[in-house]
Design a protein around this motif. Sequence first.
Motif, PDB file in Angstrom:
ATOM      1  N   GLU A  62      32.848   7.680 -20.394  1.00 57.19           N
ATOM      2  CA  GLU A  62      31.393   6.893 -20.966  1.00 57.19           C
ATOM      3  C   GLU A  62      31.404   7.046 -22.284  1.00 57.19           C
ATOM      4  OE1 GLU A  62      29.795   9.516 -17.513  1.00 57.19           O
ATOM      5  OE2 GLU A  62      28.390   9.546 -18.748  1.00 57.19           O
ATOM      6  N   CYS A  87      27.829   5.348 -24.365  1.00 57.66           N
ATOM      7  CA  CYS A  87      26.018   5.386 -24.408  1.00 57.66           C
ATOM      8  C   CYS A  87      25.718   4.215 -25.820  1.00 57.66           C
ATOM      9  CB  CYS A  87      25.492   6.970 -25.577  1.00 57.66           C
ATOM     10  SG  CYS A  87      23.913   7.120 -25.317  1.00 57.66           S
ATOM     11  N   ARG A 113      31.185  15.207 -13.718  1.00 56.64           N
ATOM     12  CA  ARG A 113      29.731  15.130 -13.189  1.00 56.64           C
ATOM     13  C   ARG A 113      29.987  15.502 -12.060  1.00 56.64           C
ATOM     14  NH1 ARG A 113      26.008  13.467 -17.043  1.00 56.64           N
ATOM     15  NH2 ARG A 113      26.994  11.634 -18.219  1.00 56.64           N
ATOM     16  N   HIS A 163      23.909  10.888 -16.310  1.00 56.03           N
ATOM     17  CA  HIS A 163      24.325  10.221 -17.655  1.00 56.03           C
ATOM     18  C   HIS A 163      22.246  10.008 -18.153  1.00 56.03           C
ATOM     19  CE1 HIS A 163      25.330   7.650 -21.526  1.00 56.03           C
ATOM     20  NE2 HIS A 163      23.904   7.776 -20.984  1.00 56.03           N
ATOM     21  N   PHE A 221      26.680  12.227 -23.578  1.00 51.92           N
ATOM     22  CA  PHE A 221      27.440  12.451 -23.035  1.00 51.92           C
ATOM     23  C   PHE A 221      28.709  13.162 -23.150  1.00 51.92           C
ATOM     24  CE2 PHE A 221      30.949   9.123 -24.573  1.00 51.92           C
ATOM     25  CZ  PHE A 221      30.124   9.082 -25.270  1.00 51.92           C
TER      26      PHE A 221
END
Length: 183
Positions: free
Chosen positions: A108, A110, A123, A153, A163
């Motif tokens: 991930e 951000c 997750r 998230h 994350f």
Amino acid sequence: MITMDDIVREGHPMLRTVTKEVPIPPTTEDQETLKEMLQFLKNSQDEETAEKYNLRPGVGLAAPQLGLDKRMLAIHVEDIKGKLHSYALFNPKIVSHSVEGGYLSSGEGCLSVDREVPGIVPRHARVTVKAYDIDGNQVKLRLKGYPAIVIQHEIDHLNGVMFYDHINEENPFHPPENAKPVD
Ligand SMILES: O=CN(O)C[C@@H](CC1CCCC1)C(=O)N1NCCC[C@H]1C(=O)Nc1ccccn1
Ligand code: NI
């Protein structure tokens, strides 16, 4: 309109804050902010607008990323079947989730993190979320796949979680037990 200048970056205390619920029915101001958050995502995914205003394409945004101590989020993302999941929510809460885990195989990023942080972010594969929509009506969402990852998230942001807090330090690419890539 919201631009990248409005998005706070790592080090800003709001990114490590457990944010406050917003009053329901929502104030006109909170409704306006939430509308702008969803509009930012749409703008960021429109090539011409993103280019014009130098927006980084995003599929989710949480109010603390705008420096706001409020439990509000927007997601605007297509799932693997091409179905659009577009939600603007107040006070979202994961009320149940699958035992099975899920993750994005490419890890991930951000919009509040101006660096690559490699690694798998474990997750839940599926989540059931209760929240209030832009008009203050109670909604219940059952999400799986990419939209499920995105909303987790965003809800993490409402709780001051980033994350990379989830990445296994010993072996960042070790897929967690009973978890499958969603993409
Ligand atoms: O809290 C919210 N954020 O930090 C914005 C993040 C949210 C997603 C990251 C992983 C799950 C949710 C975001 O969207 N990104 N992260 C950094 C740069 C890329 C961008 C992204 O994935 N863009 C994208 C992907 C597909 C299609 C269009 N755009
Ligand atoms: Ni983020």
